[in-house]
Scaffold this motif. Structure first.
Motif, PDB file in Angstrom:
ATOM      1  N   GLN A  14      38.313  60.086  58.474  1.00 52.34           N
ATOM      2  CA  GLN A  14      37.806  60.957  57.421  1.00 52.34           C
ATOM      3  C   GLN A  14      36.618  60.382  56.656  1.00 52.34           C
ATOM      4  O   GLN A  14      35.837  61.124  56.085  1.00 52.34           O
ATOM      5  CB  GLN A  14      38.926  61.278  56.433  1.00 52.34           C
ATOM      6  N   ALA A  15      36.488  59.076  56.620  1.00 53.65           N
ATOM      7  CA  ALA A  15      35.423  58.481  55.808  1.00 53.65           C
ATOM      8  C   ALA A  15      35.005  57.139  56.395  1.00 53.65           C
ATOM      9  O   ALA A  15      35.777  56.490  57.125  1.00 53.65           O
ATOM     10  CB  ALA A  15      35.886  58.295  54.361  1.00 53.65           C
TER      11      ALA A  15
ATOM     12  N   GLU B 206      32.619  53.695  54.860  1.00 53.36           N
ATOM     13  CA  GLU B 206      31.925  53.102  53.719  1.00 53.36           C
ATOM     14  C   GLU B 206      30.843  52.158  54.227  1.00 53.36           C
ATOM     15  O   GLU B 206      31.099  51.363  55.149  1.00 53.36           O
ATOM     16  CB  GLU B 206      32.919  52.361  52.828  1.00 53.36           C
TER      17      GLU B 206
ATOM     18  N   PRO C 219      33.521  62.908  58.481  1.00 51.96           N
ATOM     19  CA  PRO C 219      32.963  63.889  57.536  1.00 51.96           C
ATOM     20  C   PRO C 219      32.322  63.267  56.305  1.00 51.96           C
ATOM     21  O   PRO C 219      31.453  63.887  55.697  1.00 51.96           O
ATOM     22  CB  PRO C 219      34.184  64.739  57.145  1.00 51.96           C
ATOM     23  N   ARG C 220      32.736  62.054  55.919  1.00 55.53           N
ATOM     24  CA  ARG C 220      32.255  61.480  54.667  1.00 55.53           C
ATOM     25  C   ARG C 220      31.600  60.124  54.893  1.00 55.53           C
ATOM     26  O   ARG C 220      32.150  59.292  55.612  1.00 55.53           O
ATOM     27  CB  ARG C 220      33.407  61.314  53.663  1.00 55.53           C
TER      28      ARG C 220
ATOM     29  N   VAL D  50      30.433  57.134  52.475  1.00 59.28           N
ATOM     30  CA  VAL D  50      30.501  56.616  51.106  1.00 59.28           C
ATOM     31  C   VAL D  50      29.538  55.437  51.018  1.00 59.28           C
ATOM     32  O   VAL D  50      29.747  54.410  51.672  1.00 59.28           O
ATOM     33  CB  VAL D  50      31.933  56.185  50.740  1.00 59.28           C
TER      34      VAL D  50
ATOM     35  N   ALA E 239      28.167  65.359  58.642  1.00 56.19           N
ATOM     36  CA  ALA E 239      28.796  64.552  57.596  1.00 56.19           C
ATOM     37  C   ALA E 239      28.133  64.857  56.266  1.00 56.19           C
ATOM     38  O   ALA E 239      27.100  65.519  56.187  1.00 56.19           O
ATOM     39  CB  ALA E 239      28.691  63.061  57.920  1.00 56.19           C
ATOM     40  N   ALA E 240      28.763  64.375  55.201  1.00 52.63           N
ATOM     41  CA  ALA E 240      28.235  64.519  53.848  1.00 52.63           C
ATOM     42  C   ALA E 240      28.200  63.149  53.195  1.00 52.63           C
ATOM     43  O   ALA E 240      29.116  62.338  53.384  1.00 52.63           O
ATOM     44  CB  ALA E 240      29.084  65.483  53.029  1.00 52.63           C
TER      45      ALA E 240
ATOM     46  N   LEU F  17      28.674  60.961  50.072  1.00 48.61           N
ATOM     47  CA  LEU F  17      29.368  60.970  48.785  1.00 48.61           C
ATOM     48  C   LEU F  17      29.270  59.572  48.185  1.00 48.61           C
ATOM     49  O   LEU F  17      30.166  58.740  48.356  1.00 48.61           O
ATOM     50  CB  LEU F  17      30.830  61.377  48.970  1.00 48.61           C
TER      51      LEU F  17
END
Length: 559
Positions: free
Chosen positions: A139-140, A142, A206-207, A209, A241-242, A244
């Motif tokens: 999901q993410a 970093e 999708p994320r 960071v 992806a976005a 954040l």
């Protein structure tokens, strides 16, 4: 109450000669003491037999099977429950509902939701599995720069050592790490590191960071929307992806990569501190090798490794990569469109639709192309000029007014003009080019002939060319102009008509006389009182209109 019996203490006190009543006085009921003594006699156990055993083992010897709880409910595969809980949107409530439906289908008794949650928590406690509350698989990711750097140095040269920065990325669920060495921290390097990261992972998430560095985030206000760099936003969109970014001065928002940065300092930088690398490619290979070993090491409190968790649980959940990798782009803002409908980039000129002249546009530059954007709309695209090329014009004809631009004269264009006039004119032009060594030497002479069509009609120039070709093999301007001036190309017209035509031509070309002056004075002012060929070609019957002159016979053609 039986579980609270201190069976080992009872046997020790009995061996020391205490009676049952005296043993019960130690805080135990007489019935519990009697039950322990009866069980010891039945099993034939004495203090010497259980002296080296713990309290739980003594109790199990005296009362085998007592206190064990056997659930009457069907037990799910708790390992599978733990893995499913890592998927997106999966909760214990959903898994309990699926478990209950399965039990109803098989006729087995199902436990309630509360018992289901407690049993799962007990499973996590026993197996030492990590909680899934904080992160979901796939999901993410970093990303951040490592504060610690490395160097490139060549012992064979005297060049100073070059600093190497480490781009670090971590998947929070599996703690799987990726490290990319870079020579700088510019925006294009930041984007290329992301492309290498997604390629190495074999999928996207999708994320993303990130930190609030300027190569990715323009502004991150306390209130309001985050303003991202256009190129960084495009990269994220390309990989579905976005971005954040974490809050300003809140490193715990990306605690996984912060911890990985510290681990990489030991696993990579410290491990390679005694090595020297002259090229970035050699250093990159060594860093990849150390990171691979770091991912394969088991966790301190878990029997699995980062690589094992990533391969088994997280990699299958990654989103597939796009067919074409992202092409790195650099944005150049507010470039003004010049009056020639071109915009300048690195001393080269690229055309823009002429309706945008005077406005400011943004340029999106990749390794091979340059795109011009007006707001959110792309209005032009060009192949980027090669490095080192300057003052090069990249022009699309549709961008210019009327879709045209200046074209230099060449032999082909001259012959096309001659062909539109006629066959004899074409022959004259062709013979001019045949008489010179190279076509460029005949351009001026050929254009001089063709420009006669601007003063005279095409038909007259074509007729004059035919007359000249009958007398001269390669006529020039000096041969055609007298034929046209004297009207030899128009034998059917009388002398008076030709004279009027010549007068009209002279009036169109000569400067107009000032008020109160005659043609003689005008000609005198223009070039002195010199009578030209037109004066002597005047017909004998035409009266003179010049001031201060008398009517006389003209020479010219009759002489």
């Amino acid at each position: 109450m039986v579980r609270k019996i201190k069976a080992k203490l009872v046997l020790r006190l009995r061996a020391e000669g205490f009676s049952g009543r005296a043993i019960a006085a130690q805080g135990m009921s007489r019935h519990s003491v009697a039950a322990v003594i009866d069980a010891a006699d039945r099993e034939g156990l004495s203090w010497s037999d259980v002296e080296d055993l713990d309290e739980q083992a003594v109790y199990e010897r005296l009362f085998p099977g007592r206190g064990e709880h056997v659930s009457v409910h069907a037990q799910p595969d708790w390992g599978q429950v733990h893995r499913e809980l890592a998927r997106v949107g999966v909760t214990l409530k959903l898994l309990h509902g699926e478990y209950r439906d399965t039990c109803h289908a098989t006729g087995a008794p199902a436990m309630g939701y509360d018992r289901f949650c407690k049993n799962y928590a007990h499973h996590v406690l026993i197996t030492g599995a990590a909680s899934r509350v904080g992160h979901k698989a796939g999901q993410a990711i970093e990303v951040d720069w490592s504060g610690k750097t490395m160097t490139l140095s060549d012992p064979l040269t005297a060049l100073p050592a070059a600093r190497v920065y480490l781009f670090v990325a971590t998947l929070p669920f599996s703690r799987y790490a990726f490290v990319e060495p870079c020579l700088d921290m510019r925006q294009d390097t930041w984007l290329r590191a992301h492309v290498a990261m997604f390629t190495a992972l074999g999928g996207s998430v999708p994320r993303i960071v990130s930190d609030n560095l300027k190569t990715g985030v323009i502004a991150h206000p306390r209130e309001g929307e985050v303003v991202l760099n256009d190129a960084y936003r495009e990269l994220a969109a390309h990989y579905s992806a976005a971005v954040l970014p974490g809050r300003v001065k809140k490193p715990k928002d990306k605690a996984s990569v912060e911890g990985t940065v510290g681990n990489i300092a030991t696993a990579v930088i410290a491990a390679l501190r005694g090595e020297q690398y002259a090229t970035l490619a050699a250093l990159r290979a060594a860093v990849y090798e150390r990171v691979e070993a770091f991912n394969a090491e088991p966790f301190q409190k878990r029997p699995v490794s980062r690589l094992g968790v990533f391969t088994a649980e997280e990699q299958p959940l990654l989103r597939p990569l796009p067919v074409v990798p992202y092409e790195i782009a650099t944005w150049v803002y507010r470039r003004r469109v010049q009056k020639n409908a071109h915009v300048v980039y690195e001393k080269n000129f690229y055309s823009v639709p002429y309706t945008h002249i005077g406005t400011s546009v943004d340029l999106r530059v990749t390794d091979t192309t340059l795109e011009v954007h007006a707001g959110q709309q792309r209005i032009a695209s060009h192949v980027l000029a090669p490095p080192g090329v300057v003052n090069d014009y990249r022009t699309h004809q549709v961008h210019l007014p009327h879709g045209g631009t200046y074209q230099p004269w060449d032999a082909t264009r001259v012959r096309e003009w001659a062909a539109r006039i006629g066959a004899d004119t074409t022959t004259v032009v062709n013979r001019i080019f045949e008489s010179v060594a190279i076509d460029e030497q005949g351009l001026d002479a050929a254009l001089a002939v063709l420009r006669l069509s601007r003063r005279y009609s095409h038909d007259r120039l074509e007729a004059a060319a035919g007359i000249a070709l009958r007398a001269i093999r390669s006529p020039r301007y000096a041969h055609l102009r007298p034929i046209l001036d004297t009207g030899q190309d128009q034998p059917h017209r009388n002398r008076q008509d030709r004279h009027l035509d010549r007068q009209q031509d002279c009036e169109q070309t000569a400067p107009a006389p000032t008020s109160g002056q005659g043609s003689g004075q005008a000609s005198g002012q223009a070039g002195g009182y010199v009578r030209g060929a037109d004066y002597y070609a005047t017909d004998i019957t035409s009266p003179s209109t010049s001031t201060g002159t008398s009517t006389g016979t003209g020479g010219g053609e009759e002489a």
